[in-house]
Design an enzyme around this catalytic site. Structure first.
Site, PDB file in Angstrom:
ATOM      1  CB  SER A   1      -0.917  -0.010   1.220  1.00  0.00           C
ATOM      2  OG  SER A   1      -0.185   0.043   2.427  1.00  0.00           O
TER       3      SER A   1
ATOM      4  CG  HIS B   1      -0.912  -5.445   4.414  1.00  0.00           C
ATOM      5  ND1 HIS B   1      -0.409  -4.727   5.462  1.00  0.00           N
ATOM      6  CD2 HIS B   1      -0.400  -4.875   3.295  1.00  0.00           C
ATOM      7  CE1 HIS B   1       0.365  -3.752   5.003  1.00  0.00           C
ATOM      8  NE2 HIS B   1       0.383  -3.825   3.697  1.00  0.00           N
TER       9      HIS B   1
ATOM     10  CD  GLU C   1      -0.329  -1.881   9.156  1.00  0.00           C
ATOM     11  OE1 GLU C   1       0.241  -1.500  10.195  1.00  0.00           O
ATOM     12  OE2 GLU C   1       0.152  -1.737   8.016  1.00  0.00           O
TER      13      GLU C   1
ATOM     14  CD  GLU D   1       2.421  -5.243   7.832  1.00  0.00           C
ATOM     15  OE1 GLU D   1       1.970  -4.882   8.942  1.00  0.00           O
ATOM     16  OE2 GLU D   1       2.857  -4.451   6.976  1.00  0.00           O
TER      17      GLU D   1
ATOM     18  CG  ASP E   1      -1.689   2.035   8.658  1.00  0.00           C
ATOM     19  OD1 ASP E   1      -2.416   2.915   8.163  1.00  0.00           O
ATOM     20  OD2 ASP E   1      -0.645   1.620   8.101  1.00  0.00           O
TER      21      ASP E   1
ATOM     22  CD  GLU F   1       1.089   3.820   9.766  1.00  0.00           C
ATOM     23  OE1 GLU F   1       1.378   3.172  10.798  1.00  0.00           O
ATOM     24  OE2 GLU F   1       1.428   3.463   8.639  1.00  0.00           O
TER      25      GLU F   1
ATOM     26  CG  ASP G   1       2.787   5.045   5.749  1.00  0.00           C
ATOM     27  OD1 ASP G   1       3.772   5.332   5.048  1.00  0.00           O
ATOM     28  OD2 ASP G   1       2.275   3.902   5.725  1.00  0.00           O
TER      29      ASP G   1
ATOM     30  CE  LYS H   1       5.550   2.041   5.753  1.00  0.00           C
ATOM     31  NZ  LYS H   1       4.307   2.238   4.945  1.00  0.00           N
TER      32      LYS H   1
ATOM     33  CG  HIS I   1       7.191  -3.787   9.123  1.00  0.00           C
ATOM     34  ND1 HIS I   1       6.600  -5.016   9.292  1.00  0.00           N
ATOM     35  CD2 HIS I   1       6.165  -2.881   9.258  1.00  0.00           C
ATOM     36  CE1 HIS I   1       5.309  -4.868   9.505  1.00  0.00           C
ATOM     37  NE2 HIS I   1       5.023  -3.600   9.504  1.00  0.00           N
ATOM     38  NE  ARG I   2       6.671   0.112   2.984  1.00  0.00           N
ATOM     39  CZ  ARG I   2       6.495   1.004   2.025  1.00  0.00           C
ATOM     40  NH1 ARG I   2       7.503   1.753   1.645  1.00  0.00           N
ATOM     41  NH2 ARG I   2       5.314   1.177   1.443  1.00  0.00           N
TER      42      ARG I   2
ATOM     43  CE  LYS J   1       3.287   0.430  10.116  1.00  0.00           C
ATOM     44  NZ  LYS J   1       1.934   0.473   9.557  1.00  0.00           N
TER      45      LYS J   1
HETATM   46  P1  PGA Z   1       3.056  -1.305   3.071  1.00  0.00           P
HETATM   47  O1  PGA Z   1       2.154  -1.150   4.355  1.00  0.00           O
HETATM   48  O2  PGA Z   1       4.419  -1.684   3.483  1.00  0.00           O
HETATM   49  O3  PGA Z   1       2.331  -2.358   2.290  1.00  0.00           O
HETATM   50  O4  PGA Z   1       3.032   0.047   2.376  1.00  0.00           O
HETATM   51  C1  PGA Z   1       2.617  -0.651   5.564  1.00  0.00           C
HETATM   52  C2  PGA Z   1       1.874   0.576   5.976  1.00  0.00           C
HETATM   53  O5  PGA Z   1       0.957   1.062   5.299  1.00  0.00           O
HETATM   54  O6  PGA Z   1       2.220   1.133   7.008  1.00  0.00           O
HETATM   55 ZN    ZN Z   2       0.708   2.803   6.860  1.00  0.00          ZN
END
Ligand code: PGA
Ligand code: ZN
Length: 419
Positions: A40, A153, A162, A203, A240, A283, A310, A335, A363-364, A386
């Protein structure tokens, strides 16, 4: 001095190709880093270069990025002082020449950047967190553990991406992992009992067919209580929604729920959830293109909620400053692959600290066994990370590294909970 740079194509946790880099110094010290990948992604992230050849890896190969590492980048950085991280990173940025690192690839550049820091740390006989963060680096983060996965996800109808738990009352980082693990397994049992799937998403969190956020939150709160903890005091909940993913035509399309909320309704809904559940942080509550919504929510709820940008910031110091000026969000998700070098990542963290914005290292959804972000979290002392659920090695690798760091710091270690 950097003597060799070796790039290769490996697989990430979703089974997609990604870049791994070894940087070898003249004294033999070798740093290795693997690059993560999002699902995402924000619209303004640094660009990961993929081959686009449909006959190999369904177009997702990274052989062009690997070739850039082994060719142009290796030529440019060989002979540079690995301790001069800024010079190495600026050399790659100049060599790429684009604003979004789209020519050589942020995946190529980040691999070299992180591997350089790891090699330099080894040459100094220091752990990475100390090499980057100095002797003051001793704050262990509160983890935001993602125990229910939805959105991009998972294949379930859950619109929000999330649902995380943060064990704020833990006495140490290792204790936080214990608490999280207990809640995770309690949740598994209650899902199974209710006839829900206990399969996990990208995740490592459960991905049952929950109808909406309320159902997910009820299960999470009950799992916290059934594990013997006080929701809101011992363990808070972080969300999130990844709202950019379902913002269409100026409104929020909850496809799973089969309804649409206007910006006003979406804000009211988030505030209502925060009233009814022990939520401490949200988030991407608003989409990256909904700045007015971001401003409104921050004005209305920024005092009591951590609002983490983010997609809206993409780890970019200039975008963060737009938020500071516009008065939206009060924290930033960091990130490393959104911006593409360690130097720029550290600059963004500094910018956030100066502005009084909190920082969450992240992380991703596509990860590897690489644990660099665990060390970086302690190095910058941001107090929050996270990095997924309490299952799947790509996620637990980071928690395990933080357990090791805490042990190594011994009495110096400070857990960020309760602050
Ligand atoms: P992504 O998701 O690594 O798939 O972008 C993580 C997030 O949105 O925080
Ligand atoms: Zn995010």
């Amino acid at each position: 001095t950097i003597s060799r740079v070796i790039g290769r194509q490996i697989l990430d946790s979703r089974g997609n190709p990604t870049v791994e880099v070894d940087v070898v110094l003249a004294d033999g010290s070798t740093g290795r880093a693997a690059v993560p990948s999002g699902a995402s992604t924000g619209a303004n992230e640094a660009v990961e270069v993929r081959d686009g050849d449909p006959t190999r890896f369904h177009g997702r190969g990274v052989s062009r990025a690997v070739a850039a590492v082994n060719g142009a980048i290796a030529s440019a950085v060989t002979g540079l002082d690995a301790e001069d991280q800024a010079l190495v990173d600026e050399t790659m940025i100049a060599l790429d020449g684009t604003k979004d690192k789209g020519r050589l690839g942020a995946n190529a550049i980040l691999g070299v950047s992180l591997a350089t820091a790891k090699a330099a740390a080894l040459a100094h006989r220091q752990p990475l967190y100390r090499y980057v963060g100095g002797v003051g680096a001793r704050l262990l983060p509160v983890p935001m553990m993602n125990i229910v996965n939805g959105g991009a996800h998972a294949d379930n109808p859950l619109d929000f991406q999330e649902f995380m738990i943060a064990p704020v009352s833990a006495s140490s980082f290792a204790d936080a992992v214990r608490m999280g693990s207990e809640v995770f397994h309690t949740l598994r049992r209650s899902l199974a009992k209710a006839g829900h799937s206990t399969n996990v998403g990208d995740e490592g969190g459960f991905a049952p067919d929950f109808a909406n956020a309320d159902e997910a939150l009820q299960f999470v709160v009950r799992a916290i209580e059934d594990s013997g903890y006080q929701p809101g005091t011992d363990i808070t909940i972080c969300l999130d929604p990844a709202s950019s993913e379902f913002f269409r035509g100026g409104a929020y399309e909850y496809a799973g729920e089969g309804r649409r909320r206007t910006i006003e309704e979406h804000i009211a809904y988030l505030k209502d959830l925060a009233d009814r559940y022990p939520i401490s942080s949200i988030e991407d509550p608003m989409a990256q293109d909904d700045i007015a919504g971001w401003e409104q929510l921050t004005a209305e709820a920024g005092e009591r909620l951590q609002l983490v940008g983010d997609d809206v910031f993409c780890t970019d110091a200039d975008r963060l400053l737009d938020g500071v000026e516009g008065g939206y969000a009060n924290a930033i998700l960091v990130k490393v692959n959104q911006i593409g070098t360690l130097t720029e990542t550290l600059r963004t963290v500094d910018t956030a600290y100066k502005a009084g914005y909190r920082v969450v290292m992240s992380h991703r959804s596509g990860e590897t066994e690489d644990t660099t972000i665990a060390d970086l979290t302690v190095a910058v002392g941001c107090g929050q990370i996270k990095t997924g659920s309490l299952s799947r090695s790509d996620r637990t690798a980071k928690y395990n590294q933080l357990i090791r760091i805490e042990e190594e710091l011994g009495r110096q270690a400070v857990y960020a909970g309760g602050r």
